[in-house]
Scaffold this motif. Sequence first.
Motif, PDB file in Angstrom:
ATOM      1  N   GLY A  51      49.092 -98.208  42.512  1.00 43.23           N
ATOM      2  CA  GLY A  51      48.114 -97.185  42.852  1.00 43.23           C
ATOM      3  C   GLY A  51      47.639 -97.402  44.276  1.00 43.23           C
ATOM      4  O   GLY A  51      47.472 -98.544  44.709  1.00 43.23           O
ATOM      5  N   ILE A  52      47.439 -96.309  44.997  1.00 40.32           N
ATOM      6  CA  ILE A  52      47.014 -96.396  46.389  1.00 40.32           C
ATOM      7  C   ILE A  52      45.751 -95.562  46.569  1.00 40.32           C
ATOM      8  O   ILE A  52      45.697 -94.406  46.160  1.00 40.32           O
ATOM      9  N   ASN A  53      44.743 -96.171  47.179  1.00 43.05           N
ATOM     10  CA  ASN A  53      43.523 -95.464  47.530  1.00 43.05           C
ATOM     11  C   ASN A  53      43.804 -94.696  48.811  1.00 43.05           C
ATOM     12  O   ASN A  53      43.995 -95.304  49.866  1.00 43.05           O
ATOM     13  N   TYR A  54      43.839 -93.382  48.758  1.00 40.71           N
ATOM     14  CA  TYR A  54      44.170 -92.566  49.927  1.00 40.71           C
ATOM     15  C   TYR A  54      42.926 -92.179  50.724  1.00 40.71           C
ATOM     16  O   TYR A  54      43.013 -91.929  51.907  1.00 40.71           O
ATOM     17  N   GLY A  55      41.774 -92.127  50.059  1.00 43.22           N
ATOM     18  CA  GLY A  55      40.542 -91.852  50.791  1.00 43.22           C
ATOM     19  C   GLY A  55      39.582 -90.959  50.024  1.00 43.22           C
ATOM     20  O   GLY A  55      39.805 -90.608  48.871  1.00 43.22           O
ATOM     21  N   PHE A  56      38.514 -90.605  50.711  1.00 43.87           N
ATOM     22  CA  PHE A  56      37.454 -89.788  50.124  1.00 43.87           C
ATOM     23  C   PHE A  56      37.178 -88.580  51.006  1.00 43.87           C
ATOM     24  O   PHE A  56      37.348 -88.637  52.223  1.00 43.87           O
ATOM     25  N   GLU A  57      36.714 -87.537  50.375  1.00 45.55           N
ATOM     26  CA  GLU A  57      36.194 -86.361  51.078  1.00 45.55           C
ATOM     27  C   GLU A  57      34.813 -86.058  50.508  1.00 45.55           C
ATOM     28  O   GLU A  57      34.559 -86.293  49.325  1.00 45.55           O
ATOM     29  N   ILE A  63      49.576 -92.165  42.909  1.00 45.06           N
ATOM     30  CA  ILE A  63      50.272 -92.926  41.872  1.00 45.06           C
ATOM     31  C   ILE A  63      51.710 -93.063  42.338  1.00 45.06           C
ATOM     32  O   ILE A  63      52.394 -92.061  42.546  1.00 45.06           O
ATOM     33  N   GLN A  64      52.140 -94.284  42.535  1.00 46.98           N
ATOM     34  CA  GLN A  64      53.520 -94.520  42.932  1.00 46.98           C
ATOM     35  C   GLN A  64      54.321 -94.909  41.693  1.00 46.98           C
ATOM     36  O   GLN A  64      53.824 -95.623  40.815  1.00 46.98           O
TER      37      GLN A  64
END
Length: 161
Positions: A87-93, A150-151
């Motif tokens: 799992g990768i945290n891509y960011g927040f908006e 999700i990879q």
Amino acid sequence: MVKEISLADVPGLVGTETGLSDWIVVDQAMIDAFAHATNDHQFIHVDPERAASSPFGGTIAHGFLTLSLLSAMNYNSLPKVREQTMGINYGFENVRFLSPVKTGARIRGHFVLAEARFRGAGMLMTSYDVSIEIENEKKPALTAKWITIIQFDPKDRPENV
């Protein structure tokens, strides 16, 4: 909540609450440890005597501490995707800190899957509308859109997506 799902199930969950975490107590020791780790020792977080005369009536958690607890809330409540390799945290908006978390308060996370789209051969990008509830408070501590990836092994990609 369901504890494990298939990759093919994820898109069908869009628009639903997929996670409600356990309560977490935000105590002074946690706040002090976060202040030490981030070098943010503002008195409203770490000085109970001085903070008592502030508008908050005592110490409060750092907003970024509250935001960072979403990781623990995620692991505690969201269903695991069987095919996920990472799992990768891509960011927040649109992160908004709406109410202070007073020392000793209990908080929990709500996760609504807002979007799920396959990208490339082995990635599913998801976004969650998240909020952190403060026990016995009307307004949440924060709201945000959290984007994750999700990879998975491309051989596990569902057909027709």
